[in-house]
Motif scaffolding. Structure first.
Motif, PDB file in Angstrom:
ATOM      1  N   ALA A  94      51.768  39.217  33.160  1.00 49.29           N
ATOM      2  CA  ALA A  94      51.614  37.843  32.778  1.00 49.29           C
ATOM      3  C   ALA A  94      50.197  37.410  32.341  1.00 49.29           C
ATOM      4  O   ALA A  94      50.027  36.425  32.001  1.00 49.29           O
ATOM      5  N   VAL A  95      49.390  38.404  32.853  1.00 56.79           N
ATOM      6  CA  VAL A  95      48.021  38.063  32.534  1.00 56.79           C
ATOM      7  C   VAL A  95      47.351  38.305  31.406  1.00 56.79           C
ATOM      8  O   VAL A  95      47.541  39.627  31.004  1.00 56.79           O
ATOM      9  N   ALA A  96      46.715  37.341  30.741  1.00 57.69           N
ATOM     10  CA  ALA A  96      46.080  37.724  29.362  1.00 57.69           C
ATOM     11  C   ALA A  96      44.745  38.167  29.757  1.00 57.69           C
ATOM     12  O   ALA A  96      44.229  38.819  28.905  1.00 57.69           O
ATOM     13  N   ASP A  97      44.060  37.374  30.400  1.00 58.14           N
ATOM     14  CA  ASP A  97      42.387  37.836  30.685  1.00 58.14           C
ATOM     15  C   ASP A  97      42.162  37.209  31.925  1.00 58.14           C
ATOM     16  O   ASP A  97      42.646  36.183  32.379  1.00 58.14           O
ATOM     17  N   VAL A  98      41.045  37.896  32.583  1.00 60.37           N
ATOM     18  CA  VAL A  98      40.480  37.372  33.698  1.00 60.37           C
ATOM     19  C   VAL A  98      38.820  37.477  33.149  1.00 60.37           C
ATOM     20  O   VAL A  98      38.334  38.387  32.684  1.00 60.37           O
ATOM     21  N   ARG A  99      38.330  36.125  33.336  1.00 59.19           N
ATOM     22  CA  ARG A  99      36.779  35.993  32.991  1.00 59.19           C
ATOM     23  C   ARG A  99      36.016  35.077  33.886  1.00 59.19           C
ATOM     24  O   ARG A  99      36.541  34.272  34.363  1.00 59.19           O
ATOM     25  N   ALA A 100      34.773  35.139  33.763  1.00 58.33           N
ATOM     26  CA  ALA A 100      33.783  34.397  34.357  1.00 58.33           C
ATOM     27  C   ALA A 100      32.750  33.969  33.644  1.00 58.33           C
ATOM     28  O   ALA A 100      31.817  34.808  33.116  1.00 58.33           O
ATOM     29  N   GLY A 101      32.780  32.473  33.228  1.00 60.90           N
ATOM     30  CA  GLY A 101      31.840  31.898  32.573  1.00 60.90           C
ATOM     31  C   GLY A 101      30.820  31.078  33.363  1.00 60.90           C
ATOM     32  O   GLY A 101      30.215  31.724  34.272  1.00 60.90           O
ATOM     33  N   TRP A 117      38.899  29.308  42.717  1.00 62.29           N
ATOM     34  CA  TRP A 117      38.088  28.790  43.489  1.00 62.29           C
ATOM     35  C   TRP A 117      37.297  29.526  44.438  1.00 62.29           C
ATOM     36  O   TRP A 117      36.350  29.311  44.687  1.00 62.29           O
ATOM     37  N   SER A 118      37.831  30.774  44.729  1.00 59.69           N
ATOM     38  CA  SER A 118      37.183  31.527  46.022  1.00 59.69           C
ATOM     39  C   SER A 118      36.129  32.571  45.316  1.00 59.69           C
ATOM     40  O   SER A 118      35.667  33.194  46.120  1.00 59.69           O
ATOM     41  N   ILE A 119      36.009  32.385  43.847  1.00 59.11           N
ATOM     42  CA  ILE A 119      35.216  33.431  43.181  1.00 59.11           C
ATOM     43  C   ILE A 119      33.926  32.642  42.434  1.00 59.11           C
ATOM     44  O   ILE A 119      33.988  32.276  41.446  1.00 59.11           O
ATOM     45  N   PRO A 120      33.117  31.689  43.117  1.00 58.95           N
ATOM     46  CA  PRO A 120      32.215  31.145  42.784  1.00 58.95           C
ATOM     47  C   PRO A 120      31.146  31.961  41.523  1.00 58.95           C
ATOM     48  O   PRO A 120      30.846  32.896  42.356  1.00 58.95           O
ATOM     49  N   VAL A 121      30.665  31.379  40.525  1.00 56.66           N
ATOM     50  CA  VAL A 121      29.847  32.096  39.565  1.00 56.66           C
ATOM     51  C   VAL A 121      28.517  31.588  39.983  1.00 56.66           C
ATOM     52  O   VAL A 121      28.345  30.091  40.335  1.00 56.66           O
ATOM     53  N   ARG A 146      23.241  46.785  37.869  1.00 56.70           N
ATOM     54  CA  ARG A 146      23.229  45.598  38.741  1.00 56.70           C
ATOM     55  C   ARG A 146      23.913  44.337  37.987  1.00 56.70           C
ATOM     56  O   ARG A 146      23.426  43.993  37.105  1.00 56.70           O
ATOM     57  N   THR A 147      24.803  43.754  38.857  1.00 60.73           N
ATOM     58  CA  THR A 147      25.647  42.409  38.252  1.00 60.73           C
ATOM     59  C   THR A 147      25.894  41.772  39.276  1.00 60.73           C
ATOM     60  O   THR A 147      25.762  42.176  40.716  1.00 60.73           O
ATOM     61  N   ALA A 148      25.865  40.498  39.152  1.00 55.60           N
ATOM     62  CA  ALA A 148      26.035  39.408  40.072  1.00 55.60           C
ATOM     63  C   ALA A 148      27.479  39.692  40.779  1.00 55.60           C
ATOM     64  O   ALA A 148      28.346  40.225  40.327  1.00 55.60           O
ATOM     65  N   ALA A 149      27.770  39.318  42.085  1.00 54.95           N
ATOM     66  CA  ALA A 149      28.750  39.474  42.983  1.00 54.95           C
ATOM     67  C   ALA A 149      30.254  38.675  42.000  1.00 54.95           C
ATOM     68  O   ALA A 149      31.380  39.563  42.204  1.00 54.95           O
ATOM     69  N   ALA A 150      30.148  37.768  41.414  1.00 49.53           N
ATOM     70  CA  ALA A 150      31.442  37.336  40.879  1.00 49.53           C
ATOM     71  C   ALA A 150      31.665  38.267  39.587  1.00 49.53           C
ATOM     72  O   ALA A 150      32.855  38.232  39.625  1.00 49.53           O
ATOM     73  N   ASP A 151      30.755  38.666  38.962  1.00 45.70           N
ATOM     74  CA  ASP A 151      30.935  39.585  37.859  1.00 45.70           C
ATOM     75  C   ASP A 151      31.545  40.754  38.205  1.00 45.70           C
ATOM     76  O   ASP A 151      32.513  41.197  37.401  1.00 45.70           O
ATOM     77  N   THR A 153      33.551  41.080  40.876  1.00 46.67           N
ATOM     78  CA  THR A 153      34.955  40.943  41.302  1.00 46.67           C
ATOM     79  C   THR A 153      35.736  40.581  40.123  1.00 46.67           C
ATOM     80  O   THR A 153      36.837  41.174  39.913  1.00 46.67           O
ATOM     81  N   ILE A 154      35.170  39.809  38.853  1.00 47.78           N
ATOM     82  CA  ILE A 154      36.099  39.960  37.740  1.00 47.78           C
ATOM     83  C   ILE A 154      36.351  40.994  37.314  1.00 47.78           C
ATOM     84  O   ILE A 154      37.394  41.221  36.763  1.00 47.78           O
ATOM     85  N   ARG A 155      35.475  42.090  37.138  1.00 48.90           N
ATOM     86  CA  ARG A 155      35.565  43.214  36.532  1.00 48.90           C
ATOM     87  C   ARG A 155      36.662  44.028  37.098  1.00 48.90           C
ATOM     88  O   ARG A 155      37.380  44.788  36.733  1.00 48.90           O
ATOM     89  N   GLU A 156      36.543  43.818  38.782  1.00 47.05           N
ATOM     90  CA  GLU A 156      37.761  44.793  39.394  1.00 47.05           C
ATOM     91  C   GLU A 156      39.077  44.182  39.035  1.00 47.05           C
ATOM     92  O   GLU A 156      39.893  44.916  38.973  1.00 47.05           O
ATOM     93  N   LEU A 157      39.119  43.061  39.058  1.00 49.50           N
ATOM     94  CA  LEU A 157      40.476  42.223  38.750  1.00 49.50           C
ATOM     95  C   LEU A 157      40.932  42.481  37.459  1.00 49.50           C
ATOM     96  O   LEU A 157      42.167  42.823  37.053  1.00 49.50           O
TER      97      LEU A 157
END
Length: 200
Positions: A94-101, A117-121, A146-151, A153-157
């Protein structure tokens, strides 16, 4: 003679994504609020103890909801997003996309957006990672980008979503449950606070 049953696919514990800073800040706020309210209850006069109790009843659930409660749980079949007032369960199909802007978000196949909410950018972390990546590329280093922590996590998801979308256990629709265990005491505390303030 019956053929042997094929072994079930192994199941793994959920990966849990939370904000350590949010939890630490929430614990600090809760400790401060309990200390101040406790002092008002023990030493206060007149309506002060009742106002402190009403404030606790309203404030503690809200602080908990916005700091300690948020979490994302992900396994091979689905992700469960626990936000301040709702829990959203999304099978990977059911997931179309996971992203961090400017914030972390998941979109379902119908285009509905749910914030994580638990993955702040952190834009500061992104700039720091970009500078480190620029230095590494200028020295022809073979280090891991090297990437930011939120990015990260989003890549893993996103990878979990891509791998799991075709699984039988990952089919189904999105379900949303309101967190009445947070909403009810906060509303009751707010109503009690308004009543006490109106009669004092």
């Amino acid at each position: 003679m019956t053929s042997p049953t094929p072994p079930a696919e192994p199941t793994y514990a959920d990966r849990v994504y939370r904000s350590p800073g949010g939890i630490a800040g929430g614990a600090l706020l809760l400790a401060l609020g309990l200390w101040l309210a406790g002092d008002a209850i023990v030493r206060g006069h007149g309506s002060a103890p009742w106002l402190a109790l009403a404030g606790l009843l309203c404030g503690v659930p809200l602080v908990f909801a916005f700091t300690v409660r948020p979490a994302v749980f992900a396994n091979d079949d689905r992700m469960r997003v626990r936000n301040p007032f709702r829990t959203i369960t999304l099978p990977w199909a059911a997931v179309a996309d996971v992203r961090a802007g400017y914030s972390s978000e998941v979109f379902d196949q119908g285009g509905t957006k749910y914030q994580l909410w638990s993955i702040p950018v952190s834009l500061r972390q992104r700039k720091k990672a970009a500078r480190a990546q620029g230095r590494a590329s200028s020295t022809a280093s073979d280090d891991e980008p090297r990437t930011a922590a939120a990015d990260r996590t989003i890549r893993e998801l996103r990878e979990l979503a891509e791998r799991g979308a075709g699984r039988d256990g990952a089919q189904g629709s999105v379900s949303v449950r309101w967190a009445y265990e947070v909403i009810a005491p906060a509303v009751a505390g707010a109503v009690l606070l308004v009543v006490l303030l109106s009669v004092t």
